[in-house]
Design a protein around this motif. Structure first.
Motif, PDB file in Angstrom:
ATOM      1  N   ILE A  27      43.597  18.160  19.489  1.00 60.62           N
ATOM      2  CA  ILE A  27      43.667  19.597  19.702  1.00 60.62           C
ATOM      3  C   ILE A  27      42.651  20.034  20.738  1.00 60.62           C
ATOM      4  N   HIS A  28      41.425  19.502  20.609  1.00 61.98           N
ATOM      5  CA  HIS A  28      40.348  19.924  21.493  1.00 61.98           C
ATOM      6  C   HIS A  28      40.627  19.543  22.936  1.00 61.98           C
TER       7      HIS A  28
ATOM      8  N   LYS B 281      45.731  23.007  25.293  1.00 57.34           N
ATOM      9  CA  LYS B 281      45.337  24.172  26.071  1.00 57.34           C
ATOM     10  C   LYS B 281      46.534  24.619  26.891  1.00 57.34           C
TER      11      LYS B 281
ATOM     12  N   ASP C 276      54.799  28.700  19.496  1.00 57.31           N
ATOM     13  CA  ASP C 276      53.890  27.561  19.621  1.00 57.31           C
ATOM     14  C   ASP C 276      52.795  27.844  20.644  1.00 57.31           C
TER      15      ASP C 276
ATOM     16  N   LYS D  25      50.178  30.190  19.303  1.00 54.35           N
ATOM     17  CA  LYS D  25      49.319  29.429  18.383  1.00 54.35           C
ATOM     18  C   LYS D  25      48.275  28.630  19.155  1.00 54.35           C
ATOM     19  N   ILE D  26      48.707  28.007  20.255  1.00 52.71           N
ATOM     20  CA  ILE D  26      47.803  27.176  21.044  1.00 52.71           C
ATOM     21  C   ILE D  26      46.666  28.005  21.635  1.00 52.71           C
TER      22      ILE D  26
ATOM     23  N   ALA E 235      44.257  29.144  18.943  1.00 48.97           N
ATOM     24  CA  ALA E 235      43.446  28.007  18.498  1.00 48.97           C
ATOM     25  C   ALA E 235      42.391  27.657  19.540  1.00 48.97           C
ATOM     26  N   GLU E 236      42.756  27.767  20.800  1.00 49.79           N
ATOM     27  CA  GLU E 236      41.820  27.487  21.893  1.00 49.79           C
ATOM     28  C   GLU E 236      40.597  28.395  21.806  1.00 49.79           C
TER      29      GLU E 236
ATOM     30  N   ARG F 262      39.595  30.077  19.111  1.00 49.51           N
ATOM     31  CA  ARG F 262      38.876  29.837  17.856  1.00 49.51           C
ATOM     32  C   ARG F 262      37.961  28.623  17.993  1.00 49.51           C
ATOM     33  N   LEU F 263      38.460  27.561  18.642  1.00 49.91           N
ATOM     34  CA  LEU F 263      37.635  26.368  18.850  1.00 49.91           C
ATOM     35  C   LEU F 263      36.438  26.679  19.742  1.00 49.91           C
TER      36      LEU F 263
ATOM     37  N   LYS G 296      33.902  28.573  17.630  1.00 55.02           N
ATOM     38  CA  LYS G 296      33.177  27.678  16.714  1.00 55.02           C
ATOM     39  C   LYS G 296      32.149  26.852  17.460  1.00 55.02           C
TER      40      LYS G 296
END
Length: 208
Positions: A25-26, A30, A188, A191-192, A195-196, A198-199, A202
């Motif tokens: 994912i990391h 992207k 999708d 979502k990507i 998530a990008e 959010r990562l 963090k």
């Protein structure tokens, strides 16, 4: 020996799997940047692209035709992500639209979902044309001044999409009249990009 082997599989395998998928994912999930530095919107209302993940749309004057597209988006995309405070829908709307029809559609969209992050902003057709051209896509506005295509703009005002789509090659925008495209591609991709961010958040918090 068998007991230790079983315990090792039970405890170590999930950790390895987690690290594998987290790394994937990391490194890979992207959404490509297709166009940088989309100009900030010059609107009378306090709605901007900067610091927001925006789904940008262009609503023409033919509400009867385009209303179905809005309900597709509401069901397939907006409802799934409406709780994210940095995520917004923004539709530019010609000033000569039938306001009663627009209010009716907005009311029906609001049934069962909070529309506080979905903005319909009245502006001139000239401004709509300017914003649409700034995206530098191969699409054209329809005769009523709108478009079935909607676009993902990130917090830095970059146009996001796909540069290796199996159907189009480069996918600049998503056809809101195509339920399959919304469900199988756009959802999708939203979502990507969420998530990008959010990562990234963090990681910034961990670095502090």
């Amino acid at each position: 020996m068998k007991k230790f082997l079983v315990l090792g599989v039970l405890f170590i395998l999930p950790i390895v799997a987690y690290l594998f998928f987290a790394s994937g994912i990391h490194n890979f999930a992207k959404l490509p940047v297709l166009e940088e530095d989309i100009p900030e919107l010059q609107l009378s209302e306090n709605v901007q692209l900067e610091d927001k993940i925006t789904v940008l749309g262009f609503l023409g004057t033919n509400i009867e035709r385009e209303g179905g597209d809005l309900f597709n988006l509401n069901q397939k995309i907006f409802k799934s992500f409406a709780e994210f405070k940095d995520f917004q829908f923004l539709y530019l709307v010609p000033k000569d639209i039938n306001l009663d029809e627009l209010d009716r559609v907005k009311h029906e969209l609001s049934l069962g979902v909070n529309l506080s992050n979905w903005h319909f902003v009245l502006t001139s057709q000239e401004n709509i044309n300017t914003v649409f051209k700034s995206l530098k896509t191969p699409y054209e506005l329809t005769e009523d001044g709108g478009s079935p295509y909607i676009f993902i703009i990130d917090k830095k005002r970059n146009l996001r999409g796909r540069d290796d789509d199996e159907d189009y090659g480069v996918l600049y925008g998503y056809d809101s009249s195509d339920v399959a495209e919304l469900s199988n591609k756009m959802k999708d991709d939203v979502k990507i990009i969420l998530a990008e961010y959010r990562l990234a958040l963090k990681k910034n918090n961990a670095d502090r």
